[in-house]
Scaffold this motif. Structure first.
Motif, PDB file in Angstrom:
ATOM      1  N   SER B  19      -2.834  -1.874  -9.799  1.00  0.00           N
ATOM      2  CA  SER B  19      -1.557  -1.213  -9.622  1.00  0.00           C
ATOM      3  C   SER B  19      -1.431   0.002 -10.521  1.00  0.00           C
ATOM      4  O   SER B  19      -1.760  -0.039 -11.691  1.00  0.00           O
ATOM      5  CB  SER B  19      -0.422  -2.165  -9.951  1.00  0.00           C
ATOM      6  N   CYS B  20      -0.957   1.096  -9.939  1.00  0.00           N
ATOM      7  CA  CYS B  20      -0.663   2.250 -10.775  1.00  0.00           C
ATOM      8  C   CYS B  20       0.574   2.925 -10.234  1.00  0.00           C
ATOM      9  O   CYS B  20       0.868   4.057 -10.537  1.00  0.00           O
ATOM     10  CB  CYS B  20      -1.839   3.212 -10.799  1.00  0.00           C
ATOM     11  N   SER B  21       1.304   2.225  -9.397  1.00  0.00           N
ATOM     12  CA  SER B  21       2.437   2.832  -8.727  1.00  0.00           C
ATOM     13  C   SER B  21       3.548   3.154  -9.711  1.00  0.00           C
ATOM     14  O   SER B  21       3.762   2.450 -10.694  1.00  0.00           O
ATOM     15  CB  SER B  21       2.935   1.876  -7.662  1.00  0.00           C
ATOM     16  N   SER B  22       4.265   4.244  -9.460  1.00  0.00           N
ATOM     17  CA  SER B  22       5.385   4.603 -10.315  1.00  0.00           C
ATOM     18  C   SER B  22       6.647   4.766  -9.480  1.00  0.00           C
ATOM     19  O   SER B  22       7.531   5.511  -9.822  1.00  0.00           O
ATOM     20  CB  SER B  22       5.082   5.893 -11.068  1.00  0.00           C
ATOM     21  N   SER B  23       6.708   4.075  -8.347  1.00  0.00           N
ATOM     22  CA  SER B  23       7.835   4.284  -7.447  1.00  0.00           C
ATOM     23  C   SER B  23       8.920   3.246  -7.650  1.00  0.00           C
ATOM     24  O   SER B  23       8.740   2.259  -8.356  1.00  0.00           O
ATOM     25  CB  SER B  23       7.344   4.218  -6.006  1.00  0.00           C
ATOM     26  N   GLY B  24      10.053   3.475  -7.020  1.00  0.00           N
ATOM     27  CA  GLY B  24      11.092   2.461  -6.924  1.00  0.00           C
ATOM     28  C   GLY B  24      12.157   2.523  -7.991  1.00  0.00           C
ATOM     29  O   GLY B  24      13.076   1.730  -8.000  1.00  0.00           O
ATOM     30  N   VAL B 249       1.895  -6.441  -3.255  1.00  0.00           N
ATOM     31  CA  VAL B 249       0.793  -7.294  -3.654  1.00  0.00           C
ATOM     32  C   VAL B 249      -0.439  -6.386  -3.645  1.00  0.00           C
ATOM     33  O   VAL B 249      -0.679  -5.690  -2.660  1.00  0.00           O
ATOM     34  CB  VAL B 249       0.590  -8.467  -2.673  1.00  0.00           C
ATOM     35  N   TYR B 250      -1.150  -6.341  -4.748  1.00  0.00           N
ATOM     36  CA  TYR B 250      -2.362  -5.520  -4.827  1.00  0.00           C
ATOM     37  C   TYR B 250      -3.588  -6.408  -4.673  1.00  0.00           C
ATOM     38  O   TYR B 250      -3.548  -7.597  -4.989  1.00  0.00           O
ATOM     39  CB  TYR B 250      -2.432  -4.778  -6.158  1.00  0.00           C
ATOM     40  N   TYR B 251      -4.650  -5.812  -4.173  1.00  0.00           N
ATOM     41  CA  TYR B 251      -5.895  -6.558  -3.981  1.00  0.00           C
ATOM     42  C   TYR B 251      -6.992  -5.839  -4.739  1.00  0.00           C
ATOM     43  O   TYR B 251      -7.051  -4.618  -4.742  1.00  0.00           O
ATOM     44  CB  TYR B 251      -6.238  -6.623  -2.494  1.00  0.00           C
ATOM     45  N   SER B 252      -7.846  -6.622  -5.343  1.00  0.00           N
ATOM     46  CA  SER B 252      -8.887  -6.008  -6.120  1.00  0.00           C
ATOM     47  C   SER B 252     -10.218  -6.639  -5.737  1.00  0.00           C
ATOM     48  O   SER B 252     -10.430  -7.825  -5.923  1.00  0.00           O
ATOM     49  CB  SER B 252      -8.541  -6.243  -7.594  1.00  0.00           C
ATOM     50  N   ALA B 253     -11.073  -5.819  -5.117  1.00  0.00           N
ATOM     51  CA  ALA B 253     -12.405  -6.315  -4.769  1.00  0.00           C
ATOM     52  C   ALA B 253     -13.089  -6.730  -6.060  1.00  0.00           C
ATOM     53  O   ALA B 253     -13.137  -5.959  -7.013  1.00  0.00           O
ATOM     54  CB  ALA B 253     -13.204  -5.224  -4.062  1.00  0.00           C
TER      55      ALA B 253
END
Lengths: 243, 413
Positions: B19-24, B249-253
């Protein structure tokens, strides 16, 4: 007829006014005097007249819509060589069918305005992120960039409210446009030579570069994806992309 | 240790958090303060792996008491360890922010001494950043599983977003790879945070708002460290969006970092394409009105790697196609392969003015590569094939995988 304007938005709107008054469809509305001469078309010099441009401005606002006016202005900032003509045709169509014109995206001129204004808007949004300030020895923060579109006036409010307690300069080197912020207001000016590297402190730039390289996952390297978000032409002003 | 070295170590060990989102969040600046939060979020750079950099994403410390098998910071690993002081962290954040490198701070941590002790250290740093350094930009804090709810609450009133990583999509996976973590310690705070968010929204109605994680909470699931199917992952995701109202929800290979007989070997490359397909499916759940059960079921538990999940669904529901571009409701336009949200909105806007032909769509730059097989324009079909002919799978499958490796699509945060 080729209408030659001074390249200002008011100039283009004056040309629109003249085209209506002369009852003629110009083949071209230029942005300034630098244009391709045509063998067949005559030339009409348009001298910018704010009374005329104001009338077109208010006409668009009242008979089409405020949103249209905003989109036309955004599209204008693209400096696309044909944008004057698109603006004229959009207004002509809009005065005919009213605010419906906004959604008339299957029409080539309407789509052109839509497309250009979106391009300008997204570049402005991109630079809210990738504009980089350097701290000068005198404490002023200085950002230099060369955007495709003339977006400086679209991004200054953002930085004025966000970085309100520091003095900063945003410099569009390509267009020689300078926005100065003194903690109170933004002032636009021009005629600035730029800054020497020696005038900037570099400590945090070094830390930022280190952070930038540490945060990438080696086994997921994907330069193409990176370039699709952050095209190479912008790299020269990004410290993290300088080796 | 020098700040440069600390930053290297603590960014390097935070990078597997996606996650690196800065929204909301739309926090505004205060007189004498630094920063604000922008509602749609802003990306500030893109790293060499193509992922957006919006926040300064670091661990407070990588000293850990746990020995989770999948984690690079597990206590039995011989890696360099470091910790920030609160002032170092504040100064870095503020100085990066003033140069417009970042949108704010993403603070996570390994577990030093105990969950409560770790959480207290993080809170101390955030309090300093907000109050002494007067920072109004975006803060994302990772809640430490097992910390006291009082601390979760305090962290939540300083941050814009909070997340608690589930990491392993099943209890059996958790028992196998992170035996010291208790599954309840992850879900309990998630439920708690959800209730506090609801409460703070109700309070807004009649008194001065007490913001509590205004940008909501998120989590992360690791893909490919365990044998869990895509169906299992998406069902869990759907549950998290509904029950806990997570924003993302983030997914990380899974990137193999440790040798362990219960894990893929360190020579395995991360399952990037699978991760990409799961992101596409996640998008379909959030914005396109799909349910997990429509995309996958017990007889078909994994996403097709050659087809995007919407194409896959359409191929199994050919009876619903082609749809008439001038009549279909938004919900159905959104189910047409190749038509995204923006294009659907454009089509609806334009067809109010006049009927759309195939050439009109082209002029509007609607991408028709895939959509052409599934639509009619004014009753005419331009796909040039018989829908039931069985040719579609070939025509729609991705020839190259490289261009689709968007680990994180930043547009909607």
């Amino acid at each position: 007829m080729v209408y030659v304007t001074d390249g200002s938005f008011e100039g283009i709107l004056t040309a629109v006014f003249e085209a209506f008054r002369n009852r003629e469809d110009p083949e071209e509305i230029t942005l300034g005097g630098d244009f391709q001469l045509s063998m067949t078309a005559g030339i009409r010099e348009i001298s910018t007249d704010t009374e005329k441009s104001d009338r077109v401005w208010r006409g668009v606002e009242s008979k089409i819509s405020k949103e249209s006016l905003e989109n036309l202005y955004m599209a204008y900032l693209s400096e696309h060589p044909r944008v004057g003509l698109y603006i004229y045709r959009y207004i002509k169509l809009g005065l005919n069918i009213g605010r419906k014109v906004e959604g008339y995206l299957q029409h080539p001129d309407v789509h052109a305005i839509y497309d250009l204004s979106r391009r300008v808007g997204s570049e402005a949004h991109l630079f809210l992120g990738i504009l980089r300030f350097k701290k000068l020895r005198n404490g002023v923060f200085y950002a230099c960039y060369e955007p495709d579109n003339n977006i400086t006036q679209l991004i200054t409010d953002h930085f004025a409210s966000r970085l309100s307690d520091q003095a900063w300069i945003i410099h569009d080197r390509k267009r020689d446009i300078l926005a100065l912020f003194n903690g109170e207001e933004v002032i636009f000016t021009s005629g600035f030579p730029g800054i020497d590297h020696e005038d900037c402190e570099g400590e945090y730039e070094e830390l930022w570069k280190r952070y930038f390289s540490a945060i990438a996952i080696e086994s997921r390297k994907n330069p193409r994806l990176q370039r699709s978000f952050m095209p190479r032409r912008y790299w020269r002003h990004l410290p993290e992309k300088q080796l | 240790m020098k700040l440069m070295d600390k930053l290297q170590i603590l960014a390097d060990s935070a990078k597997y958090d996606v996650s690196c989102s800065s929204s909301g969040s739309s926090r505004s600046n205060r007189p004498g303060g630094v920063g604000n939060a922008s509602l749609p979020g802003i990306c500030h750079s893109w790293a060499d792996d193509g992922r957006c950099i919006s926040l300064l994403k670091v661990l407070f410390t990588n000293v850990c008491i746990y020995d989770c098998k999948y984690c690079v910071n597990r206590s039995s690993n011989d890696v360099r360890r470091a910790s920030f002081t609160p002032d170092e962290l504040c100064e870095l954040t503020i100085q990066f922010y003033r140069r417009n490198y970042i949108e704010g701070l993403f603070l996570s941590s390994a577990v030093i001494r105990s969950p409560d002790y770790t959480m207290e250290l993080m809170i101390k740093a955030l309090r300093k950043l907000r109050h002494e350094y007067r920072f109004n930009g975006y803060i994302h804090i990772k809640s430490i599983p097992g910390a006291d709810m009082r601390l979760v609450h305090e962290a939540g009133s300083l941050a814009d977003r909070m997340s608690i990583n589930i990491e392993l999509p099943s209890v059996s996976g958790l028992k196998l790879l992170a035996p010291q973590k208790d599954p309840a310690s992850i879900l309990e705070p998630m439920g708690y945070v959800r209730e506090r968010i609801m409460e703070s929204r109700e309070l807004v109605l009649y008194k001065k708002p007490q913001p509590f994680v205004p940008a909501g909470q998120s989590t992360q699931l690791i893909v490919g460290a365990t044998r869990d199917s895509d169906l299992k992952i998406l069902t869990l995701t759907e549950h998290l969006y509904r029950r806990y109202q997570l924003k993302r929800v983030y997914y990380s290979a899974y990137v193999p970092v440790n040798d362990d007989r219960n894990l893929p070997s360190v020579n395995t490359s991360p399952p990037l394409l699978r991760e990409h397909r799961i992101y596409q499916a996640d998008w379909l759940l959030r914005f396109y009105g799909f349910k997990a059960g429509e995309l996958l079921d017990e007889g078909h538990p994994n996403l097709d790697t050659h087809l995007d999940p919407k194409c896959d669904w359409a191929l199994r529901h050919l009876d619903q196609f082609p749809v008439e571009i001038n009549k279909a409701p938004l919900e159905m336009l959104l189910r047409v392969p190749g038509i995204g949200y923006r294009m659907a909105a454009k089509i609806i806007r334009a067809r109010r003015v006049g009927p759309l032909g195939f050439e009109d769509l082209k002029r509007m730059r609607v991408v028709l590569k895939r959509a052409r097989y599934f639509i009619t324009c004014n009753g005419r079909y331009y796909g040039g094939i018989d829908l039931d002919s069985g040719l579609l799978y070939q025509l729609l499958s991705d020839k190259t995988d490289s261009k689709v490796m968007a680990g994180q699509i930043s547009m909607f945060g």
